[in-house]
Design a protein around this motif. Structure first.
Motif, mmCIF file in Angstrom:
data_model
loop_
_atom_site.group_PDB
_atom_site.id
_atom_site.type_symbol
_atom_site.label_atom_id
_atom_site.label_comp_id
_atom_site.label_asym_id
_atom_site.label_seq_id
_atom_site.Cartn_x
_atom_site.Cartn_y
_atom_site.Cartn_z
ATOM 1 N N GLU A 1 -4.577 -4.295 -8.802
ATOM 2 C CA GLU A 1 -4.374 -2.987 -8.192
ATOM 3 C C GLU A 1 -5.700 -2.468 -7.663
ATOM 4 O O GLU A 1 -6.746 -2.617 -8.307
ATOM 5 C CB GLU A 1 -3.803 -1.998 -9.205
ATOM 6 C CG GLU A 1 -3.541 -0.618 -8.622
ATOM 7 C CD GLU A 1 -2.909 0.321 -9.625
ATOM 8 O OE1 GLU A 1 -1.686 0.561 -9.524
ATOM 9 O OE2 GLU A 1 -3.633 0.815 -10.518
ATOM 10 N N THR B 1 3.878 -2.738 3.445
ATOM 11 C CA THR B 1 4.035 -3.891 2.560
ATOM 12 C C THR B 1 3.982 -5.161 3.401
ATOM 13 O O THR B 1 4.701 -5.273 4.390
ATOM 14 C CB THR B 1 5.360 -3.841 1.786
ATOM 15 O OG1 THR B 1 5.382 -2.670 0.964
ATOM 16 C CG2 THR B 1 5.505 -5.066 0.888
ATOM 17 N N LEU C 1 -1.529 -10.114 -10.874
ATOM 18 C CA LEU C 1 -1.290 -8.866 -10.176
ATOM 19 C C LEU C 1 -2.524 -7.982 -10.303
ATOM 20 O O LEU C 1 -3.001 -7.733 -11.411
ATOM 21 C CB LEU C 1 -0.073 -8.142 -10.759
ATOM 22 C CG LEU C 1 0.283 -6.784 -10.141
ATOM 23 C CD1 LEU C 1 0.700 -6.933 -8.686
ATOM 24 C CD2 LEU C 1 1.397 -6.096 -10.952
ATOM 25 N N TYR D 1 0.849 -1.187 0.000
ATOM 26 C CA TYR D 1 0.000 0.000 0.000
ATOM 27 C C TYR D 1 0.887 1.240 0.000
ATOM 28 O O TYR D 1 1.817 1.343 0.808
ATOM 29 C CB TYR D 1 -0.854 0.072 1.258
ATOM 30 C CG TYR D 1 -1.685 -1.126 1.629
ATOM 31 C CD1 TYR D 1 -3.039 -1.207 1.295
ATOM 32 C CD2 TYR D 1 -1.136 -2.148 2.399
ATOM 33 C CE1 TYR D 1 -3.808 -2.284 1.702
ATOM 34 C CE2 TYR D 1 -1.905 -3.223 2.809
ATOM 35 C CZ TYR D 1 -3.242 -3.295 2.453
ATOM 36 O OH TYR D 1 -4.006 -4.358 2.866
ATOM 37 N N VAL E 1 -7.395 1.123 -5.971
ATOM 38 C CA VAL E 1 -7.213 2.554 -5.713
ATOM 39 C C VAL E 1 -8.360 3.029 -4.826
ATOM 40 O O VAL E 1 -9.534 2.797 -5.134
ATOM 41 C CB VAL E 1 -7.176 3.364 -7.023
ATOM 42 C CG1 VAL E 1 -7.040 4.860 -6.715
ATOM 43 C CG2 VAL E 1 -6.034 2.895 -7.913
ATOM 44 N N ARG F 1 -3.000 3.686 -3.050
ATOM 45 C CA ARG F 1 -2.850 2.802 -4.200
ATOM 46 C C ARG F 1 -2.193 1.518 -3.702
ATOM 47 O O ARG F 1 -1.124 1.557 -3.095
ATOM 48 C CB ARG F 1 -1.997 3.452 -5.288
ATOM 49 C CG ARG F 1 -1.978 2.678 -6.608
ATOM 50 C CD ARG F 1 -1.164 3.432 -7.664
ATOM 51 N NE ARG F 1 -1.732 4.732 -7.956
ATOM 52 C CZ ARG F 1 -2.668 4.943 -8.882
ATOM 53 N NH1 ARG F 1 -3.130 3.924 -9.588
ATOM 54 N NH2 ARG F 1 -3.134 6.161 -9.097
ATOM 55 N N ALA F 2 -2.854 0.398 -3.921
ATOM 56 C CA ALA F 2 -2.362 -0.890 -3.423
ATOM 57 C C ALA F 2 -2.225 -1.866 -4.587
ATOM 58 O O ALA F 2 -3.064 -1.891 -5.492
ATOM 59 C CB ALA F 2 -3.325 -1.467 -2.384
ATOM 60 N N ARG F 3 -1.158 -2.664 -4.537
ATOM 61 C CA ARG F 3 -0.961 -3.722 -5.528
ATOM 62 C C ARG F 3 -0.761 -5.048 -4.811
ATOM 63 O O ARG F 3 -0.001 -5.108 -3.828
ATOM 64 C CB ARG F 3 0.231 -3.413 -6.433
ATOM 65 C CG ARG F 3 -0.048 -2.275 -7.407
ATOM 66 C CD ARG F 3 1.035 -2.112 -8.441
ATOM 67 N NE ARG F 3 0.658 -1.149 -9.466
ATOM 68 C CZ ARG F 3 1.339 -0.914 -10.566
ATOM 69 N NH1 ARG F 3 2.483 -1.581 -10.792
ATOM 70 N NH2 ARG F 3 0.932 -0.041 -11.455
ATOM 71 N N GLU G 1 -8.564 -3.288 -10.296
ATOM 72 C CA GLU G 1 -8.241 -3.577 -11.691
ATOM 73 C C GLU G 1 -7.188 -4.682 -11.743
ATOM 74 O O GLU G 1 -6.257 -4.702 -10.937
ATOM 75 C CB GLU G 1 -7.693 -2.322 -12.371
ATOM 76 C CG GLU G 1 -7.259 -2.511 -13.811
ATOM 77 C CD GLU G 1 -6.597 -1.272 -14.389
ATOM 78 O OE1 GLU G 1 -6.220 -1.320 -15.580
ATOM 79 O OE2 GLU G 1 -6.437 -0.278 -13.656
ATOM 80 N N THR G 2 -7.344 -5.601 -12.684
ATOM 81 C CA THR G 2 -6.331 -6.629 -12.902
ATOM 82 C C THR G 2 -5.270 -6.091 -13.851
ATOM 83 O O THR G 2 -5.565 -5.733 -14.991
ATOM 84 C CB THR G 2 -6.958 -7.908 -13.481
ATOM 85 O OG1 THR G 2 -7.929 -8.414 -12.565
ATOM 86 C CG2 THR G 2 -5.894 -8.975 -13.722
ATOM 87 N N LEU G 3 -4.026 -6.016 -13.379
ATOM 88 C CA LEU G 3 -2.933 -5.496 -14.192
ATOM 89 C C LEU G 3 -2.213 -6.591 -14.970
ATOM 90 O O LEU G 3 -1.729 -6.358 -16.076
ATOM 91 C CB LEU G 3 -1.915 -4.776 -13.301
ATOM 92 C CG LEU G 3 -2.420 -3.591 -12.485
ATOM 93 C CD1 LEU G 3 -1.275 -2.984 -11.690
ATOM 94 C CD2 LEU G 3 -3.059 -2.543 -13.384
ATOM 95 N N TRP H 1 -0.101 -9.316 -5.263
ATOM 96 C CA TRP H 1 0.229 -10.498 -6.051
ATOM 97 C C TRP H 1 -0.599 -11.675 -5.541
ATOM 98 O O TRP H 1 -0.615 -11.962 -4.339
ATOM 99 C CB TRP H 1 1.714 -10.832 -5.948
ATOM 100 C CG TRP H 1 2.591 -9.971 -6.800
ATOM 101 C CD1 TRP H 1 3.392 -8.953 -6.389
ATOM 102 C CD2 TRP H 1 2.757 -10.057 -8.222
ATOM 103 N NE1 TRP H 1 4.047 -8.394 -7.465
ATOM 104 C CE2 TRP H 1 3.681 -9.056 -8.603
ATOM 105 C CE3 TRP H 1 2.223 -10.885 -9.208
ATOM 106 C CZ2 TRP H 1 4.074 -8.856 -9.922
ATOM 107 C CZ3 TRP H 1 2.617 -10.686 -10.527
ATOM 108 C CH2 TRP H 1 3.527 -9.689 -10.873
#
Length: 273
Positions: free
Chosen positions: A95, A214, A93, A67, A97, A107-109, A83-85, A111
């Motif tokens: 994301e 993280t 992966l 994050y 928002v 904004r978080a990503r 959203e799927t990146l 795995w």
């Protein structure tokens, strides 16, 4: 189960498919009129799981989430878009928002990894923390303000020391009022508490909010307790680091890192000779 003197309730109320309203229980420690990031971090995971159709018994498994906190987390309605990146059958992966008043504030990503049986080689060098029901509670609200801290049941393993504490954190509150929330989302909703349990300097004289979080996981955690074996370091030029080995009642589950911006409270913090 965790207990608290705070009346039962929830950190968020749902408005519609993507919008949520924080309750006073989500109030922050640095500013009670802002959201504490911890329950919001759990809400992000709940949104990812819901919008991606993930369940505890249906993979893939969230194995890392990072994050970045982009702006002020006003205690106001927020919207979460996922959203799927990088789609994939074994590695994905995504994301998320978070927007408040139309502006992105987090904004978080994450795995997501395919779940397979690796039990024959599973293991970790860290041992378990003592069970939370064997430990006495700590009134963390005596040190920190805000509705979120007031909602917690905190059980330190030993007396908290400057920059070093291991403790269990629990709550009687729901993450989202009336919603079914996964054990993972509920667990992660308490991880950001780490920066407040191992205080190096009084928050009355120094500020050290984190600008990110993280989390890496090597197995699914289960609740209702989040174990934090935490160390806090301050550098000489305004940076700090909060590092935690994460536990559930079965043992270690992963690690968390938070970078801090360290600065004196206006007119209060003075450099040591």
């Amino acid at each position: 189960m965790p207990t608290s003197s705070t009346p039962e309730g929830a950190y968020f109320e749902r408005i519609d498919e993507r919008r949520y309203k924080p309750t006073p229980h989500a109030g922050g420690a640095w500013d009670p009129d802002e959201q504490h990031f911890s329950p919001l971090g759990g809400l992000v995971v709940h949104a990812v799981e819901e919008q991606r159709g993930l369940t505890p018994d249906r993979g893939p498994v969230l194995s890392r989430i990072s994050y970045d906190i982009l702006g002020r987390l006003a205690l106001d309605e927020c919207e979460i878009e996922v959203e799927t990146l990088r789609p994939g059958r074994t590695i994905e992966l995504v994301e998320a928002v978070v927007r408040i008043a139309g502006r992105p504030v987090v904004r978080a990503r994450a795995w997501l990894l395919a779940e397979i049986d690796t039990s024959p080689v599973a293991g970790t060098p860290e041992g378990r923390l003592p069970a939370p029901d064997t430990l006495a509670p700590w009134a963390m609200a005596d040190l920190w303000p805000g509705g979120y801290i007031a909602s917690l049941d905190v059980r330190p393993v030993t007396d908290p020391r400057p920059g070093r504490t291991a403790a269990w954190v629990g709550t009687p509150l729901e993450l989202v009022a009336g919603a079914e929330v996964s054990p993972l989302a509920a667990y992660l909703a308490l991880v950001d508490t780490a920066n407040g349990i191992a205080v190096r300097e009084s928050p009355e004289t120094w500020m050290y909010p984190n600008v990110d979080l993280t989390v890496h996981l090597h197995r699914r955690p289960r609740g209702p307790w989040t174990g934090l074996d935490t160390t806090v370091a301050f550098g000489p030029s305004g940076q700090g680091l909060t590092s935690s080995v994460l536990h559930d009642v079965d043992g270690p589950v992963g690690r968390a890192e938070q970078i801090l911006t360290v600065r004196p409270q206006p007119g209060r913090g003075l450099p040591r000779p």
